[in-house]
Design a protein around this motif. Sequence first.
Motif, PDB file in Angstrom:
ATOM      1  N   LYS A  71       0.839  -1.193   0.000  1.00  0.00           N
ATOM      2  CA  LYS A  71       0.000   0.000   0.000  1.00  0.00           C
ATOM      3  C   LYS A  71       0.878   1.249   0.000  1.00  0.00           C
ATOM      4  CE  LYS A  71      -3.684   2.223   2.575  1.00  0.00           C
ATOM      5  NZ  LYS A  71      -4.500   2.221   3.775  1.00  0.00           N
ATOM      6  N   VAL A  72       0.398   2.317  -0.625  1.00  0.00           N
ATOM      7  CA  VAL A  72       1.186   3.534  -0.783  1.00  0.00           C
ATOM      8  C   VAL A  72       0.585   4.647   0.067  1.00  0.00           C
ATOM      9  CG1 VAL A  72       2.001   5.245  -2.434  1.00  0.00           C
ATOM     10  CG2 VAL A  72       1.879   2.863  -3.100  1.00  0.00           C
ATOM     11  N   LEU A  73       1.448   5.383   0.744  1.00  0.00           N
ATOM     12  CA  LEU A  73       1.039   6.526   1.548  1.00  0.00           C
ATOM     13  C   LEU A  73       1.482   7.783   0.810  1.00  0.00           C
ATOM     14  CD1 LEU A  73      -0.210   7.380   4.253  1.00  0.00           C
ATOM     15  CD2 LEU A  73       2.071   7.356   5.209  1.00  0.00           C
ATOM     16  N   TYR A  74       0.529   8.644   0.458  1.00  0.00           N
ATOM     17  CA  TYR A  74       0.808   9.850  -0.301  1.00  0.00           C
ATOM     18  C   TYR A  74       0.891  11.066   0.610  1.00  0.00           C
ATOM     19  CZ  TYR A  74      -0.480   7.245  -4.503  1.00  0.00           C
ATOM     20  OH  TYR A  74      -0.527   6.334  -5.513  1.00  0.00           O
ATOM     21  N   LEU A  83       4.382  15.888  -4.952  1.00  0.00           N
ATOM     22  CA  LEU A  83       3.708  14.668  -4.530  1.00  0.00           C
ATOM     23  C   LEU A  83       4.750  13.613  -4.181  1.00  0.00           C
ATOM     24  CD1 LEU A  83       1.004  13.220  -4.165  1.00  0.00           C
ATOM     25  CD2 LEU A  83       1.253  12.385  -6.500  1.00  0.00           C
ATOM     26  N   ARG A  84       4.621  13.062  -2.997  1.00  0.00           N
ATOM     27  CA  ARG A  84       5.563  12.041  -2.547  1.00  0.00           C
ATOM     28  C   ARG A  84       4.772  10.785  -2.232  1.00  0.00           C
ATOM     29  NH1 ARG A  84      10.196  12.634   1.951  1.00  0.00           N
ATOM     30  NH2 ARG A  84      10.694  10.437   2.092  1.00  0.00           N
ATOM     31  N   ARG A  85       5.259   9.654  -2.697  1.00  0.00           N
ATOM     32  CA  ARG A  85       4.596   8.385  -2.431  1.00  0.00           C
ATOM     33  C   ARG A  85       5.605   7.396  -1.889  1.00  0.00           C
ATOM     34  NH1 ARG A  85       2.708   5.675  -7.888  1.00  0.00           N
ATOM     35  NH2 ARG A  85       2.974   3.922  -6.543  1.00  0.00           N
ATOM     36  N   ASP A  86       5.262   6.824  -0.757  1.00  0.00           N
ATOM     37  CA  ASP A  86       6.107   5.836  -0.105  1.00  0.00           C
ATOM     38  C   ASP A  86       5.250   4.618   0.215  1.00  0.00           C
ATOM     39  OD1 ASP A  86       8.433   7.536   0.100  1.00  0.00           O
ATOM     40  OD2 ASP A  86       7.389   8.609   1.691  1.00  0.00           O
ATOM     41  N   SER A  87       5.770   3.436  -0.049  1.00  0.00           N
ATOM     42  CA  SER A  87       5.032   2.231   0.302  1.00  0.00           C
ATOM     43  C   SER A  87       5.219   1.943   1.784  1.00  0.00           C
ATOM     44  CB  SER A  87       5.501   1.046  -0.532  1.00  0.00           C
ATOM     45  OG  SER A  87       6.791   0.645  -0.128  1.00  0.00           O
ATOM     46  N   TYR A  88       4.263   1.242   2.357  1.00  0.00           N
ATOM     47  CA  TYR A  88       4.334   0.910   3.776  1.00  0.00           C
ATOM     48  C   TYR A  88       5.540   0.020   4.067  1.00  0.00           C
ATOM     49  CZ  TYR A  88      -0.120   2.892   5.275  1.00  0.00           C
ATOM     50  OH  TYR A  88      -1.128   3.750   5.616  1.00  0.00           O
ATOM     51  N   GLU A  93      10.789   0.174   7.240  1.00  0.00           N
ATOM     52  CA  GLU A  93      12.242   0.113   7.408  1.00  0.00           C
ATOM     53  C   GLU A  93      12.815   1.460   7.830  1.00  0.00           C
ATOM     54  OE1 GLU A  93      13.871  -1.222   3.753  1.00  0.00           O
ATOM     55  OE2 GLU A  93      12.642  -3.040   3.709  1.00  0.00           O
ATOM     56  N   HIS A  94      12.331   2.549   7.226  1.00  0.00           N
ATOM     57  CA  HIS A  94      12.971   3.848   7.417  1.00  0.00           C
ATOM     58  C   HIS A  94      12.245   4.772   8.391  1.00  0.00           C
ATOM     59  CE1 HIS A  94      15.634   2.751   4.199  1.00  0.00           C
ATOM     60  NE2 HIS A  94      14.610   2.556   3.382  1.00  0.00           N
ATOM     61  N   ASN A  95      10.896   4.786   8.367  1.00  0.00           N
ATOM     62  CA  ASN A  95      10.146   5.753   9.174  1.00  0.00           C
ATOM     63  C   ASN A  95       8.815   5.155   9.643  1.00  0.00           C
ATOM     64  OD1 ASN A  95       9.336   8.083  10.388  1.00  0.00           O
ATOM     65  ND2 ASN A  95       9.158   9.293   8.533  1.00  0.00           N
ATOM     66  N   PRO A  96       8.840   4.157  10.563  1.00  0.00           N
ATOM     67  CA  PRO A  96       7.574   3.545  10.995  1.00  0.00           C
ATOM     68  C   PRO A  96       6.706   4.485  11.820  1.00  0.00           C
ATOM     69  CG  PRO A  96       9.386   2.685  12.284  1.00  0.00           C
ATOM     70  CD  PRO A  96       9.992   3.535  11.201  1.00  0.00           C
ATOM     71  N   GLU A  97       7.299   5.567  12.339  1.00  0.00           N
ATOM     72  CA  GLU A  97       6.520   6.520  13.126  1.00  0.00           C
ATOM     73  C   GLU A  97       5.441   7.183  12.276  1.00  0.00           C
ATOM     74  OE1 GLU A  97       9.863   6.886  12.706  1.00  0.00           O
ATOM     75  OE2 GLU A  97      10.790   6.539  14.662  1.00  0.00           O
ATOM     76  N   ARG A  98       5.765   7.434  11.012  1.00  0.00           N
ATOM     77  CA  ARG A  98       4.833   8.115  10.107  1.00  0.00           C
ATOM     78  C   ARG A  98       3.592   7.264   9.839  1.00  0.00           C
ATOM     79  NH1 ARG A  98       6.292   9.376   4.011  1.00  0.00           N
ATOM     80  NH2 ARG A  98       4.252  10.030   3.346  1.00  0.00           N
TER      81      ARG A  98
END
Length: 149
Positions: A71-74, A83-88, A93-98
């Motif tokens: 799933k992607v978080l925009y 626009l930035r998209r990061d997969s869960y 791995e990098h930023n679980p706080e977000r």
Amino acid sequence: MKTFTPKPADLTHDWYIVDASGVVLGRLAAQVADLLRGKNKPTYAPYADSGNNVIVINASKMVLTGNKSDKVLYTHSGRPGGLRRDSYGQLMEHNPERIIMTAVKGMLPKNKLAKVQLTRLRVFAGEEHPHTSQQPIEYKIHQVAQQAK
């Protein structure tokens, strides 16, 4: 019978600590949102800020069920091309706080009070946190993920 209205002297902001290791994201976010709103108190009122301060530790050890790792978080910076998209999976791995902040924000009401309540949420990827002097009460989430058993 009269309706109870909490006075400013009745509103206290307690400190709770939640361990996210082995807990499903949705269950964790729902429990934390209830604590932030103060729904565990007998003096709860939806219009009063009786919420608590919540510390979530071990965010990197929470569990995502199903295909949520794809799933992607925009997010958008507001600037052209922002626009930035990061997969869960990458965020775990990098930023679980977000991930936790976004999930809890979605479970709070959409009003001005929710912004104030969300500032009382502190999420840490590891075990250590700088809030030991506040003496937080441990809040246990009893039902953990099936994968963790």
